[in-house]
Design an enzyme around this catalytic site. Sequence first.
Site, PDB file in Angstrom:
ATOM      1  N   LEU A 159       0.915  -1.654   0.212  1.00 24.61           N
ATOM      2  CA  LEU A 159       0.235   0.087   0.199  1.00 24.61           C
ATOM      3  C   LEU A 159       0.979   0.947   0.085  1.00 24.61           C
ATOM      4  CD1 LEU A 159      -3.128   1.013   0.080  1.00 24.61           C
ATOM      5  CD2 LEU A 159      -2.917   1.224   2.743  1.00 24.61           C
ATOM      6  N   TYR A 160       2.336   1.315   0.583  1.00 19.66           N
ATOM      7  CA  TYR A 160       3.011   2.312   0.471  1.00 19.66           C
ATOM      8  C   TYR A 160       3.278   2.533  -0.482  1.00 19.66           C
ATOM      9  CZ  TYR A 160       7.700   4.773   0.581  1.00 19.66           C
ATOM     10  OH  TYR A 160       8.115   5.592   0.648  1.00 19.66           O
TER      11      TYR A 160
END
Length: 440
Positions: A251-252
């Site tokens: 997700l980063y």
Amino acid sequence: MSQLKQMSHNDNSAPSTPGKFKIEKSPYFNRTRWHSSLAKLTLWSFAFLAVILIFFLRSPSSSASLPTDPSRRSLRTYNWGGSAWEKRVRSSARVRSRNGMTVLVTGAAGFVGTHVASALKRRGDGVLGLDSFNDYYDPSLKRARQALLERTGVYIVEGDINDEALLRKLFEVVPFTHVMHLAAQAGVRYAMENPGSYVHSNIAGFVNLLEVCKSLNPQPAIVWASSSSVYGLNTKVPFSERDRTDQPASLYAATKKAGEEIAHTYNHIYGLSLTGLRFFTVYGPWGRPDMAYFFFTKDILKGKPIPVFEAANHGTVARDFTYIDDIVRGCLGALDTAEKSTGSGGKKKGPAQLRVFNLGNTSPVPVSELVSILERLLKVKAKRNIMRLPRNGDVQFTHANISYAQRELGYKPTTDLQTGLKKFVRWYLNYYSGGKKAVE
Ligand SMILES: O=C(O)[C@H]1O[C@H](OP(=O)(O)OP(=O)(O)OC[C@H]2O[C@@H](n3ccc(=O)[nH]c3=O)[C@H](O)[C@@H]2O)[C@H](O)[C@@H](O)[C@@H]1O
């Protein structure tokens, strides 16, 4: 399974309707039994409550969870404003060299932010820092970096990039020509634990900053930190800015990729000059304790086993580790070559610059080699716990093609991993020996 089934089947005391005790219908019911059952129930209830209470009192995250939960960061309040505060802001941002710029550095108490802010200040630019001092990792390290910057004349305003009023105030006090936007929620693996903090900082915070910048007159030019992680599961190496970046593994990475698309939008609609820098695993003195080279050093010295990742069939996991001083030169190069934004007051007047650069070392090193270098520098044998690369955000390798940055920014990394780690280890030993006075 069948044993379980049998147990519940033979257990006559089990209520036929879950959650209800059918006392009257029980063949075992009589007055004495009822009294003793009630007493037992009360006793067990008290015991149960006591256990819960002890659990909550002892749990380190319970009482501390409010201030330390990063998804609640938006609820924190900061003190800013007043004439003394404005004076400090102005004085920090005062330009001391001919043709110097005034730069707002967000994330100034962070690893890259501290180094960039201090380099800008050293060459005479006006610099003001902004940082939320959140506790994603040891805030005392951020405070030590703040003290370091204070000695060079850089003031760090405490606040969140999501605070629109604060950002507007800062631009009212100082008409910054540039923003070096480094405030972000970093780390690839932590995104599974706290996804909200990535959305809060890397998306909402970035949009808030761009919203403020687009409405200014004149608009500043913005240079900001993207990440090598946007290359995700790509297999063609070295990674080039022209490659597709639509397979993020965390997700980063997805929020950094979103940042690049958001930058495109603000450039297109409002004429903001935007340069994204894809950093490749930056390391060095004053680094981030959540990164492998940092906590490997700590754990090797403690004699604790370190998890060393490998891919399937003992495949090599490698990173294009990039030394902080090289990154700083890349950041300054990006600021120096950033063209002015073309819009004003929310209106675009013409096409504006939009760039994305790889800032890597272009020489990947296996993680196992990173550990060997640390062993030699620390003179301690590591307890390697070789394990399969978990599927929690990590990719197998990164490798930057830096020819575009070389051409446009004059970017030329000069530090190999051995040399850079030597400087890191020297800083680490000095900093954690209690002296806390090391400055690299
Ligand atoms: O290049 C980037 O853009 C990213 O670099 C780092 O991410 P990463 O490369 O994963 O850095 P580390 O977490 O320090 O990991 C370095 C290497 O050590 C490995 N590793 C990590 C942790 C661990 O316990 N064991 C281990 O072998 C990783 O797989 C990786 O190959 C930063 O944490 C990100 O914020 C940054 O955006």
